[in-house]
Design a protein around this motif. Structure first.
Motif, PDB file in Angstrom:
ATOM      1  N   PRO A   1      -3.048   4.603   9.022  1.00 28.71           N
ATOM      2  CA  PRO A   1      -3.298   4.317   7.610  1.00 28.71           C
ATOM      3  C   PRO A   1      -4.742   4.666   7.256  1.00 28.71           C
ATOM      4  O   PRO A   1      -5.628   4.569   8.105  1.00 28.71           O
TER       5      PRO A   1
ATOM      6  N   TYR B   1       0.853  -1.197   0.000  1.00 32.92           N
ATOM      7  CA  TYR B   1       0.000   0.000   0.000  1.00 32.92           C
ATOM      8  C   TYR B   1       0.879   1.233   0.000  1.00 32.92           C
ATOM      9  O   TYR B   1       2.077   1.156   0.224  1.00 32.92           O
ATOM     10  N   THR B   2       0.256   2.364  -0.259  1.00 33.79           N
ATOM     11  CA  THR B   2       1.020   3.610  -0.216  1.00 33.79           C
ATOM     12  C   THR B   2       1.375   3.919   1.226  1.00 33.79           C
ATOM     13  O   THR B   2       0.547   3.743   2.115  1.00 33.79           O
ATOM     14  N   LEU B   3       2.585   4.379   1.422  1.00 29.84           N
ATOM     15  CA  LEU B   3       2.962   4.772   2.777  1.00 29.84           C
ATOM     16  C   LEU B   3       2.155   5.992   3.184  1.00 29.84           C
ATOM     17  O   LEU B   3       1.830   6.834   2.345  1.00 29.84           O
ATOM     18  N   THR B   4       1.845   6.083   4.452  1.00 33.07           N
ATOM     19  CA  THR B   4       1.194   7.309   4.922  1.00 33.07           C
ATOM     20  C   THR B   4       2.256   8.412   4.940  1.00 33.07           C
ATOM     21  O   THR B   4       3.457   8.136   4.966  1.00 33.07           O
TER      22      THR B   4
ATOM     23  N   ASP C   1       1.245   5.420  17.589  1.00 27.88           N
ATOM     24  CA  ASP C   1       0.132   4.751  18.243  1.00 27.88           C
ATOM     25  C   ASP C   1      -0.016   3.330  17.706  1.00 27.88           C
ATOM     26  O   ASP C   1       0.477   3.013  16.623  1.00 27.88           O
ATOM     27  N   VAL C   2      -0.702   2.487  18.458  1.00 31.33           N
ATOM     28  CA  VAL C   2      -0.938   1.125  17.997  1.00 31.33           C
ATOM     29  C   VAL C   2      -1.607   1.155  16.634  1.00 31.33           C
ATOM     30  O   VAL C   2      -2.525   1.938  16.397  1.00 31.33           O
ATOM     31  N   GLY C   3      -1.114   0.323  15.733  1.00 29.00           N
ATOM     32  CA  GLY C   3      -1.726   0.231  14.411  1.00 29.00           C
ATOM     33  C   GLY C   3      -1.270   1.288  13.424  1.00 29.00           C
ATOM     34  O   GLY C   3      -1.785   1.371  12.314  1.00 29.00           O
ATOM     35  N   SER C   4      -0.293   2.105  13.808  1.00 27.25           N
ATOM     36  CA  SER C   4       0.116   3.195  12.918  1.00 27.25           C
ATOM     37  C   SER C   4       1.106   2.745  11.853  1.00 27.25           C
ATOM     38  O   SER C   4       1.473   3.523  10.979  1.00 27.25           O
ATOM     39  N   GLY C   5       1.550   1.488  11.915  1.00 27.88           N
ATOM     40  CA  GLY C   5       2.412   0.963  10.858  1.00 27.88           C
ATOM     41  C   GLY C   5       3.900   1.144  11.113  1.00 27.88           C
ATOM     42  O   GLY C   5       4.661   1.491  10.207  1.00 27.88           O
ATOM     43  N   LYS C   6       4.317   0.867  12.318  1.00 27.57           N
ATOM     44  CA  LYS C   6       5.739   1.001  12.646  1.00 27.57           C
ATOM     45  C   LYS C   6       6.557  -0.139  12.045  1.00 27.57           C
ATOM     46  O   LYS C   6       7.708   0.034  11.679  1.00 27.57           O
ATOM     47  N   THR C   7       5.921  -1.331  11.955  1.00 30.04           N
ATOM     48  CA  THR C   7       6.655  -2.501  11.479  1.00 30.04           C
ATOM     49  C   THR C   7       7.235  -2.266  10.087  1.00 30.04           C
ATOM     50  O   THR C   7       8.378  -2.630   9.808  1.00 30.04           O
TER      51      THR C   7
ATOM     52  N   ARG D   1      -8.053  -3.263  13.196  1.00 31.75           N
ATOM     53  CA  ARG D   1      -6.938  -3.414  12.272  1.00 31.75           C
ATOM     54  C   ARG D   1      -7.405  -3.816  10.877  1.00 31.75           C
ATOM     55  O   ARG D   1      -6.611  -3.884   9.963  1.00 31.75           O
TER      56      ARG D   1
ATOM     57  N   ASN E   1      -1.459  -9.137  15.880  1.00 28.13           N
ATOM     58  CA  ASN E   1      -2.190  -8.570  14.753  1.00 28.13           C
ATOM     59  C   ASN E   1      -3.136  -9.598  14.133  1.00 28.13           C
ATOM     60  O   ASN E   1      -2.725 -10.487  13.411  1.00 28.13           O
TER      61      ASN E   1
ATOM     62  N   GLN F   1       4.579   7.977   7.798  1.00 28.49           N
ATOM     63  CA  GLN F   1       5.599   6.935   7.588  1.00 28.49           C
ATOM     64  C   GLN F   1       6.729   7.473   6.697  1.00 28.49           C
ATOM     65  O   GLN F   1       7.905   7.247   6.970  1.00 28.49           O
TER      66      GLN F   1
ATOM     67  N   ARG G   1      -9.184   3.334   8.031  1.00 27.58           N
ATOM     68  CA  ARG G   1      -9.509   2.734   9.327  1.00 27.58           C
ATOM     69  C   ARG G   1     -10.745   3.402   9.899  1.00 27.58           C
ATOM     70  O   ARG G   1     -10.837   4.619   9.905  1.00 27.58           O
TER      71      ARG G   1
HETATM   72  P1  ADP Z   1       2.112  -0.938  14.941  1.00 21.83           P
HETATM   73  O1  ADP Z   1       2.568   0.450  14.685  1.00 21.83           O
HETATM   74  O2  ADP Z   1       1.106  -1.016  16.033  1.00 21.83           O
HETATM   75  O3  ADP Z   1       3.252  -1.900  15.102  1.00 21.83           O
HETATM   76  P2  ADP Z   1       1.663  -2.414  12.547  1.00 21.83           P
HETATM   77  O4  ADP Z   1       2.997  -2.142  11.976  1.00 21.83           O
HETATM   78  O5  ADP Z   1       1.415  -3.762  13.124  1.00 21.83           O
HETATM   79  O6  ADP Z   1       1.297  -1.331  13.628  1.00 21.83           O
HETATM   80  O7  ADP Z   1       0.578  -2.066  11.445  1.00 21.83           O
HETATM   81  C1  ADP Z   1      -0.786  -2.266  11.642  1.00 21.83           C
HETATM   82  C2  ADP Z   1      -1.468  -2.708  10.381  1.00 21.83           C
HETATM   83  O8  ADP Z   1      -1.489  -1.667   9.413  1.00 21.83           O
HETATM   84  C3  ADP Z   1      -0.766  -3.876   9.721  1.00 21.83           C
HETATM   85  O9  ADP Z   1      -1.736  -4.779   9.282  1.00 21.83           O
HETATM   86  C4  ADP Z   1      -0.041  -3.230   8.564  1.00 21.83           C
HETATM   87  O10 ADP Z   1       0.171  -4.118   7.506  1.00 21.83           O
HETATM   88  C5  ADP Z   1      -0.970  -2.120   8.172  1.00 21.83           C
HETATM   89  N1  ADP Z   1      -0.317  -0.967   7.517  1.00 21.83           N
HETATM   90  C6  ADP Z   1       0.905  -0.451   7.807  1.00 21.83           C
HETATM   91  N2  ADP Z   1       1.172   0.616   7.027  1.00 21.83           N
HETATM   92  C7  ADP Z   1       0.091   0.793   6.230  1.00 21.83           C
HETATM   93  C8  ADP Z   1      -0.249   1.748   5.208  1.00 21.83           C
HETATM   94  N3  ADP Z   1       0.570   2.719   4.838  1.00 21.83           N
HETATM   95  N4  ADP Z   1      -1.460   1.620   4.606  1.00 21.83           N
HETATM   96  C9  ADP Z   1      -2.312   0.642   4.979  1.00 21.83           C
HETATM   97  N5  ADP Z   1      -2.055  -0.280   5.926  1.00 21.83           N
HETATM   98  C10 ADP Z   1      -0.870  -0.214   6.551  1.00 21.83           C
END
Ligand code: ADP
Ligand code: MG
Length: 698
Positions: free
Chosen positions: A448, A266-269, A296-302, A584, A555, A272, A451
């Motif tokens: 992202p 997906y496109t990075l926010t 925050d939780v779910g913000s896409g840190k991974t 999520r 997740n 990100q 949501r």
């Molecule tokens: P956290 O920051 O809590 O570690 P995660 O990295 O687990 O969050 O990401 C949460 C969910 O969002 C995952 O399913 C991930 O694949 C998804 N995600 C991450 N970046 C994006 C994005 N830019 N657009 C859409 N979904 C995303």
């Protein structure tokens, strides 16, 4: 003067010095001057009996003792004094030290009584008031802002009640040496921030003439405390940047580009992107990166972590990611594989349950630089795990790791690798600046797109049937549900009983085979946990009953309901973490807080806050105000407890000013060599010296 040992201060002596040291940690004259009043009372104003009520913080009366009598049986003995004023009578009562008091009191003498009014048997009385003769000395010291100091029974016994302490401080401030106390903040900084001098501030905090004095002194002292914390942190940061070189990641290569162009799902926010840019600047700078990534939780840190690690590979280095639990490490490993499809480099997972044989192979391949990315748990820190050239360490969910563990990872190379620390526990800006003031920070402040905000509802346990009905509806729609029970160390046994009982009740309500339930808690073996988790992740079970072991990072996008049992027993940040397990996927998600009917004010505020907002930073601010900075994780070692007057929950504005002033000062004079800044250097050195003294004593 400030360094003078407390026993040599006029009016103290060896005996009082002992208690001052043991009760208040006062070792020097300087420490004594930092024992600030916690409030002020107006000793120029006298109340009348008709004004009296129990809501007043204190009352002051003028009059004479009419009678005194020791009444009551053995354990309930007390001294009751009838005190007569021109506007009426009131009882004064002593439950302790009454023999001594009874002897001391003189009939017919004019007294001033100061104390808090109490209602007993429908009658007003004042327990344990301060009793002063209304003589010349009293009149001389009479002030509209008389300081009140905290004391203790032991101190009072040595004559060091609030009044005793006040007298000694008054004495110190009256000495000629007092005016010579050295200024600690450069004049330019004081002017820019409208700060009074140190001598003025100390005098006015103890003996103000007005509210203006109280505020001016308070501002100066708080600013100073915060300014020096910031100076210390910023110098640490500068020194590290100067003395430690970092690997230079100069290029973006195949690993990064291949992923970015072909596999990015997906496109990075924008957030990100911004953070990745900050990280890339660090990695290319020639300095070692020490960056905290808050999101925050779910913000896409991974994803940010993964892309940073790809940069390491492109520059010929290895990278590792450390997670706090096995489940989480596995999930990261799985999602990395998912993200990267078929990468042309090797990745490995190393946890406590990795088999010995496999482990040996991993160790070998790490040394040979065959494995480029290693993901794991604490197992990564073991000395036996050695890399050929580790370039980047990512630590997920930072708050689960101690400082020492972090340091150990940093030492895995002769040359320290770059470090990226990720945390999903947002902390207020003021705390971040103070705890992590030596780190650079990045914030992902955007979720992202697409949501749906999680809906949070608060129900009482009596409404459980409704909640169960709702859960069934959601399951019918194909969703999955978490049900979480508190686990608090002291009553572990009871907690498991609650969990087990809850599970049994659920089985009745959600009968197999129509419904399948997973259960996970700390008493299960890793394999059992794994098995139960997997069933839920794969959608074989619809309900997951768990203790807080699932709090961090898991997740499961199809899970859309989080039910938290006994929610009043969780702290705000924990509730927020738990809620972050849902929401999520694309579906509307819900968090249901179940509590008892009777809630204390704090618990109610916590529930209201959760219902009102999903913003982790806002929640952390409320948390800070509720619990105070001393109780927030990690505070104990942070030096925040050194703050005497400044309060991180309330003095955010002053902190901003102090941080800015510290930054400007060090930008201009990093080594503190300018004449004007010598006072700063001197104060830092004396603080350092006091610390060492303290730690020797401790
Ligand atoms: P956290 O920051 O809590 O570690 P995660 O990295 O687990 O969050 O990401 C949460 C969910 O969002 C995952 O399913 C991930 O694949 C998804 N995600 C991450 N970046 C994006 C994005 N830019 N657009 C859409 N979904 C995303
Ligand atoms: Mg995460």
């Amino acid at each position: 003067m400030l360094d003078l040992p407390i026993e040599y201060v006029k009016g103290v002596g060896p005996q009082r010095a002992e208690v001052l040291k043991s009760e208040l940690g006062i070792f020097t004259c300087g420490d004594l001057l930092q024992h600030y009043p916690f409030r002020y009372v107006d000793r120029t104003h006298f109340n009348t009996i008709s004004e009296i009520n129990e809501d007043l913080p204190y009352v002051q009366l003028k009059g004479q003792v009419k009678s005194l009598e020791i009444v009551g049986q053995k354990n309930a003995k007390r001294l009751v004094v009838l005190f007569s004023t021109s506007s009426g009578m009131i009882e004064l009562v002593w439950f302790k030290g009454y023999h001594w008091m009874a002897q001391k009191i003189k009939m017919g003498t004019e007294y001033v009584v100061l104390g808090k009014v109490n209602v007993f048997n429908g009658k007003y009385s004042i327990p344990h008031p301060d009793l002063d003769e209304l003589n010349e000395e009293f009149v001389k010291n009479q002030s509209a802002f008389q300081p009140v100091y905290s004391s203790s029974e032991k101190l009072k016994y040595k004559g060091l009640d609030s009044e005793g302490i006040r007298k000694i401080i008054r004495g110190v401030i009256g000495q000629s040496g007092f005016e010579q106390i050295a200024e600690t903040i450069p004049l330019s900084v004081r002017k820019a921030n409208q700060l009074i001098s140190t001598v003025d501030a100390i005098r006015k905090i103890h003996f103000p003439q007005s509210n203006v004095d109280v505020n001016a002194a308070g501002l100066r002292i708080k600013f100073e405390e915060l300014f020096f914390v910031q100076i210390r942190l910023l110098r640490l940061h500068h020194n590290r940047a100067k003395t430690i070189n970092g690997y230079v990641f100069s290029k973006v290569g195949a690993a990064f580009n291949d992923f970015y162009n072909h596999h990015l799902p997906y496109t990075l926010t924008n957030a990100q992107k911004k953070v990745l840019k900050e990280i890339r600047v660090d990695l290319g700078s020639g300095k070692q990166m020490n960056r905290l990534l808050q999101g925050d939780v779910g913000s896409g840190k991974t994803l940010v972590a993964l892309m940073s690690m790809l940069l390491a590979i492109d520059n010929g280095y290895q990278a590792c990611l450390m997670a706090p639990t096995e489940i989480l490490a596995q999930q990261h490993f799985a999602s990395f594989k998912d993200f990267l499809k078929e990468p042309d480099f090797e990745m490995a997972l190393l946890t406590g349950s990795t088999k010995t044989k496999e482990r040996r192979i991993i160790h070998q391949k790490l040394l040979n630089n065959e494995i480029k990315i290693l993901i794991g748990t604490h197992a990564l820190i073991e000395d036996i795990v050695q890399f050929q050239n580790l370039g980047l360490v990512v630590i997920d969910e930072q708050h689960r790791f101690g400082v020492e563990q972090r340091a150990k990872l940093g030492r895995k190379n002769t040359y320290p690798p770059h470090v990226l620390i990720m945390t999903a526990t947002p902390i207020p800006r003021t705390l971040a600046m103070t705890f992590y003031g030596d780190l650079d920070t990045s914030v992902i402040d955007e979720l992202p797109p697409g949501r749906k905000a999680i809906k949070t509802l608060h129900y009482f346990e009596t409404q459980r049937l409704r909640v169960n009905g709702f859960i069934k509806e959601q399951i019918k729609l194909g969703r999955q549900v978490y049900i979480v029970y508190p686990l608090i160390q002291e009553s572990e046994k009871m907690d498991y009983q609650n969990l087990q009982q809850g599970y049994d009740n659920l089985l009745k309500e959600f009968e197999p085979p129509q419904y399948q339930i997973s259960i996970v808690h700390g008493k299960l073996s890793n394999e059992q946990k794994e098995f139960e988790m997997k069933r839920f992740v794969n959608g074989e079970t619809q309900l997951m009953v768990a203790t807080t072991v699932i709090e961090v990072g898991v997740n499961v996008p199809n899970a859309s309901v989080m039910v938290i049992e006994s929610a009043e027993r969780f702290g705000l940040s924990q509730l927020h973490q738990l809620r972050g397990r849902v929401g999520r996927g694309a579906e509307q998600s819900y968090c249901i807080l179940l509590t008892g009917y009777k809630l204390g004010a704090d618990s109610r505020l916590r529930m209201e806050t959760m219902v009102r907002t999903n913003d982790g930073f806002e929640i952390s601010e409320v948390d800070l105000k509720l619990r105070g900075p001393g109780n927030i994780e990690g505070t104990q070692q942070s030096g925040v407890t050194d703050l005497k007057l400044a309060n991180l929950a309330k003095d955010g504005d002053i902190l901003q000013l102090a941080r800015k002033a510290a930054q400007d000062l060090l930008n201009e004079d990093e080594e503190l060599i300018m004449e004007e800044n010598q006072c700063v250097l001197k104060h830092l050195e004396s603080q350092q010296k006091n610390r060492t003294n303290w730690s020797k004593i401790g």
